[in-house]
Scaffold this active site. Structure first.
Site, PDB file in Angstrom:
ATOM      1  N   ASN A 130     -44.900 -12.475 -42.090  1.00 26.57           N
ATOM      2  CA  ASN A 130     -45.094 -11.456 -41.056  1.00 26.57           C
ATOM      3  C   ASN A 130     -46.575 -11.436 -40.711  1.00 26.57           C
ATOM      4  OD1 ASN A 130     -45.534  -8.979 -39.627  1.00 26.57           O
ATOM      5  ND2 ASN A 130     -43.500  -8.350 -40.303  1.00 26.57           N
ATOM      6  N   MET A 131     -46.895 -11.806 -39.476  1.00 24.26           N
ATOM      7  CA  MET A 131     -48.299 -11.961 -39.090  1.00 24.26           C
ATOM      8  C   MET A 131     -48.888 -10.679 -38.511  1.00 24.26           C
ATOM      9  SD  MET A 131     -49.779 -15.168 -39.012  1.00 24.26           S
ATOM     10  CE  MET A 131     -49.229 -16.657 -39.806  1.00 24.26           C
ATOM     11  N   GLY A 145     -46.340 -19.359 -39.126  1.00 23.29           N
ATOM     12  CA  GLY A 145     -45.558 -18.137 -39.353  1.00 23.29           C
ATOM     13  C   GLY A 145     -44.086 -18.455 -39.495  1.00 23.29           C
ATOM     14  N   GLY A 199     -36.723  -9.281 -44.274  1.00 25.54           N
ATOM     15  CA  GLY A 199     -37.683  -9.976 -45.142  1.00 25.54           C
ATOM     16  C   GLY A 199     -38.937  -9.143 -45.329  1.00 25.54           C
ATOM     17  N   LYS A 240     -29.703  -8.224 -35.422  1.00 25.17           N
ATOM     18  CA  LYS A 240     -30.265  -8.795 -36.663  1.00 25.17           C
ATOM     19  C   LYS A 240     -29.148  -9.127 -37.661  1.00 25.17           C
ATOM     20  CE  LYS A 240     -33.984  -8.261 -39.996  1.00 25.17           C
ATOM     21  NZ  LYS A 240     -34.410  -9.656 -39.833  1.00 25.17           N
ATOM     22  N   GLY A 281     -41.309 -22.270 -27.403  1.00 21.41           N
ATOM     23  CA  GLY A 281     -40.439 -21.286 -28.069  1.00 21.41           C
ATOM     24  C   GLY A 281     -40.906 -19.873 -27.728  1.00 21.41           C
ATOM     25  N   HIS A 309     -33.787  -2.091 -37.442  1.00 20.00           N
ATOM     26  CA  HIS A 309     -33.934  -3.194 -36.495  1.00 20.00           C
ATOM     27  C   HIS A 309     -32.814  -3.136 -35.456  1.00 20.00           C
ATOM     28  CE1 HIS A 309     -36.657  -4.917 -39.533  1.00 20.00           C
ATOM     29  NE2 HIS A 309     -37.159  -5.618 -38.531  1.00 20.00           N
ATOM     30  N   HIS A 310     -32.971  -3.947 -34.420  1.00 18.81           N
ATOM     31  CA  HIS A 310     -31.994  -4.074 -33.331  1.00 18.81           C
ATOM     32  C   HIS A 310     -30.610  -4.492 -33.842  1.00 18.81           C
ATOM     33  CE1 HIS A 310     -32.593  -8.388 -33.840  1.00 18.81           C
ATOM     34  NE2 HIS A 310     -33.882  -8.080 -33.981  1.00 18.81           N
ATOM     35  N   GLU A 337     -43.986 -29.900 -28.252  1.00 23.29           N
ATOM     36  CA  GLU A 337     -42.613 -29.498 -28.580  1.00 23.29           C
ATOM     37  C   GLU A 337     -41.911 -30.637 -29.291  1.00 23.29           C
ATOM     38  OE1 GLU A 337     -40.198 -27.549 -28.839  1.00 23.29           O
ATOM     39  OE2 GLU A 337     -41.104 -25.667 -28.240  1.00 23.29           O
ATOM     40  N   MET A 363     -42.199 -17.504 -29.688  1.00 26.10           N
ATOM     41  CA  MET A 363     -43.537 -17.227 -30.211  1.00 26.10           C
ATOM     42  C   MET A 363     -44.572 -18.137 -29.561  1.00 26.10           C
ATOM     43  SD  MET A 363     -43.819 -14.660 -32.085  1.00 26.10           S
ATOM     44  CE  MET A 363     -45.502 -15.012 -32.586  1.00 26.10           C
TER      45      MET A 363
HETATM   46  P1  NAD Z   1     -37.816 -20.245 -31.131  1.00 29.19           P
HETATM   47  O1  NAD Z   1     -36.547 -20.925 -31.501  1.00 29.19           O
HETATM   48  O2  NAD Z   1     -37.863 -19.477 -29.851  1.00 29.19           O
HETATM   49  O3  NAD Z   1     -39.030 -21.302 -31.121  1.00 29.19           O
HETATM   50  C1  NAD Z   1     -39.203 -22.338 -32.052  1.00 29.19           C
HETATM   51  C2  NAD Z   1     -39.719 -23.523 -31.279  1.00 29.19           C
HETATM   52  O4  NAD Z   1     -40.097 -24.559 -32.192  1.00 29.19           O
HETATM   53  C3  NAD Z   1     -38.641 -24.118 -30.341  1.00 29.19           C
HETATM   54  O5  NAD Z   1     -39.168 -24.218 -29.021  1.00 29.19           O
HETATM   55  C4  NAD Z   1     -38.394 -25.483 -30.946  1.00 29.19           C
HETATM   56  O6  NAD Z   1     -38.053 -26.471 -29.972  1.00 29.19           O
HETATM   57  C5  NAD Z   1     -39.743 -25.784 -31.586  1.00 29.19           C
HETATM   58  N1  NAD Z   1     -39.706 -26.896 -32.534  1.00 29.19           N
HETATM   59  C6  NAD Z   1     -38.752 -27.189 -33.442  1.00 29.19           C
HETATM   60  N2  NAD Z   1     -39.057 -28.345 -34.073  1.00 29.19           N
HETATM   61  C7  NAD Z   1     -40.240 -28.778 -33.577  1.00 29.19           C
HETATM   62  C8  NAD Z   1     -41.086 -29.889 -33.832  1.00 29.19           C
HETATM   63  N3  NAD Z   1     -40.759 -30.809 -34.749  1.00 29.19           N
HETATM   64  N4  NAD Z   1     -42.242 -30.005 -33.130  1.00 29.19           N
HETATM   65  C9  NAD Z   1     -42.588 -29.084 -32.217  1.00 29.19           C
HETATM   66  N5  NAD Z   1     -41.818 -28.004 -31.915  1.00 29.19           N
HETATM   67  C10 NAD Z   1     -40.672 -27.854 -32.597  1.00 29.19           C
HETATM   68  O7  NAD Z   1     -38.147 -19.290 -32.362  1.00 29.19           O
HETATM   69  P2  NAD Z   1     -39.250 -18.148 -32.466  1.00 29.19           P
HETATM   70  O8  NAD Z   1     -38.610 -16.800 -32.257  1.00 29.19           O
HETATM   71  O9  NAD Z   1     -40.454 -18.504 -31.674  1.00 29.19           O
HETATM   72  O10 NAD Z   1     -39.576 -18.241 -34.045  1.00 29.19           O
HETATM   73  C11 NAD Z   1     -40.030 -19.447 -34.630  1.00 29.19           C
HETATM   74  C12 NAD Z   1     -40.252 -19.216 -36.130  1.00 29.19           C
HETATM   75  O11 NAD Z   1     -41.241 -18.208 -36.338  1.00 29.19           O
HETATM   76  C13 NAD Z   1     -39.011 -18.703 -36.881  1.00 29.19           C
HETATM   77  O12 NAD Z   1     -39.024 -19.250 -38.180  1.00 29.19           O
HETATM   78  C14 NAD Z   1     -39.225 -17.190 -36.925  1.00 29.19           C
HETATM   79  O13 NAD Z   1     -38.524 -16.548 -37.964  1.00 29.19           O
HETATM   80  C15 NAD Z   1     -40.709 -17.158 -37.147  1.00 29.19           C
HETATM   81  N6  NAD Z   1     -41.373 -15.887 -36.782  1.00 29.19           N
HETATM   82  C16 NAD Z   1     -42.331 -15.466 -37.641  1.00 29.19           C
HETATM   83  C17 NAD Z   1     -43.081 -14.335 -37.350  1.00 29.19           C
HETATM   84  C18 NAD Z   1     -44.192 -13.940 -38.279  1.00 29.19           C
HETATM   85  O14 NAD Z   1     -44.844 -12.919 -38.053  1.00 29.19           O
HETATM   86  N7  NAD Z   1     -44.494 -14.758 -39.292  1.00 29.19           N
HETATM   87  C19 NAD Z   1     -42.842 -13.618 -36.169  1.00 29.19           C
HETATM   88  C20 NAD Z   1     -41.839 -14.091 -35.300  1.00 29.19           C
HETATM   89  C21 NAD Z   1     -41.134 -15.236 -35.619  1.00 29.19           C
END
Ligand code: NAD
Length: 270
Positions: free
Chosen positions: A126-127, A100, A167, A161, A13, A157-158, A36, A15
């Site tokens: 938010n990390m 996160g 949040g 959003k 993904g 934000h962009h 994944e 992140m």
């Molecule tokens: P993304 O969709 O690009 O990535 C998520 C990944 O998780 C995907 O590749 C998906 O296939 C995978 N996934 C789903 N189910 C799975 C499983 N059972 N096992 C393994 N992998 C699995 O999304 P993203 O932009 O990377 O964001 C992911 C999450 O993190 C979202 O909830 C987003 O809001 C959150 N986020 C949090 C912060 C923070 O600072 N806390 C920052 C950015 C994003």
């Protein structure tokens, strides 16, 4: 001391790949493996290549349990249901978990809390180190300044959003309300338009801007008669979240079992 072995679930993904780059650039931890979801199009692909780092020999796997077994700590940025499953694996293996994932419902948070009985578990919506510091400073400032200072929270934000206020803006509002010993729901003003009447003492106002590709900007403004304090954080890109998550992972790998937030990781009980 040996390097911290960090596994990543959701490794392909946005992140997940940011984490691969962050871990590769860090001197004291190693990437132990990534998994994944079943059926993902990148299963078997080289994670380093996907992350733009060149071939690493780490292939996208499908077995999250194996990643927990081979790691000191696992980082999860996936989806609420997946995070639930990862919490259960952390509980069974005792391997630390940093997540996160956002959009968690109370039952997901409960699962993380339960896993904290057997493993160190860190969750934060938010990390970013800067945002967590901003929240702690906001709470402190709100407490010290009192209700002579009106609190307004501004975020930009962009254009893509979907939700507003962000949040993170709401979390800053919570921090401010906590500093004042109030509940945010009782004092939040989430939009103003038309004949609003005068501002009520003690309210916390939110204002929202949208445009361009702004990654995320948050300001907390404390305004009184003839003076104003503004605390601002500007995010450049998502690498700041990956950096915070890796810092949390190194901390969690050494921590006792428990359910923690970033303020524990950063020692931010200001
Ligand atoms: P993304 O969709 O690009 O990535 C998520 C990944 O998780 C995907 O590749 C998906 O296939 C995978 N996934 C789903 N189910 C799975 C499983 N059972 N096992 C393994 N992998 C699995 O999304 P993203 O932009 O990377 O964001 C992911 C999450 O993190 C979202 O909830 C987003 O809001 C959150 N986020 C949090 C912060 C923070 O600072 N806390 C920052 C950015 C994003």
């Amino acid at each position: 001391m040996s390097d911290t072995r960090i596994g990543v679930v959701g490794c392909a993904g946005r992140m997940g790949l940011a984490l691969a780059r962050e871990i590769a650039g860090s001197g004291d931890c190693i990437y132990s493996g990534g998994a994944e979801r079943p059926g993902h199009g990148d299963l078997g692909a080289d994670i380093g290549t996907l992350a733009g780092l060149g071939a690493s020999g780490h292939l996208v796997g499908g077995d999250a349990g194996a990643i927990f077994e081979m790691s000191d700590v696992v980082i999860d940025f996936t989806a609420p249901q997946a995070t639930n499953g990862h919490a259960a694996i952390a509980q069974a293996t005792g391997t630390a978990l940093v997540t996160g994932t956002t959009g968690l419902e109370p039952q997901h948070l409960k699962a993380l809390e339960q896993a904290g009985g057997a493993a160190a578990v860190v969750w934060a919506a938010n990390m970013s180190l800067g945002i967590n510091l901003l929240a702690a400073l906001t709470r402190r400032a709100a407490k010290v300044l009192g209700e002579d200072f009106d609190i307004e929270i501004l975020e930009m934000h962009h254009r893509h959003k979907l939700d507003a206020p962000s949040g993170t803006a709401l979390a800053l509002g919570e921090a401010a309300a906590k500093g004042r010993g109030r509940r945010l729901d009782d004092i939040a003003v989430r939009g103003r338009d038309g004949w609003t009447g005068e501002r009520r003492t003690g309210d916390i106002g939110f204002a929202v801007l949208r445009g361009g590709n702004v990654a995320g900007e948050h300001s907390v403004i404390f305004a009184a008669e003839d003076e104003r304090i503004e605390l601002t954080h500007r995010a450049g890109d998502r690498s700041i979240f990956a950096r915070g998550a890796v810092r949390a992972a190194k901390w969690a790998a050494k921590a006792e079992p428990g359910f923690y937030g970033m303020s524990d990781v950063l020692g931010l009980n200001l």
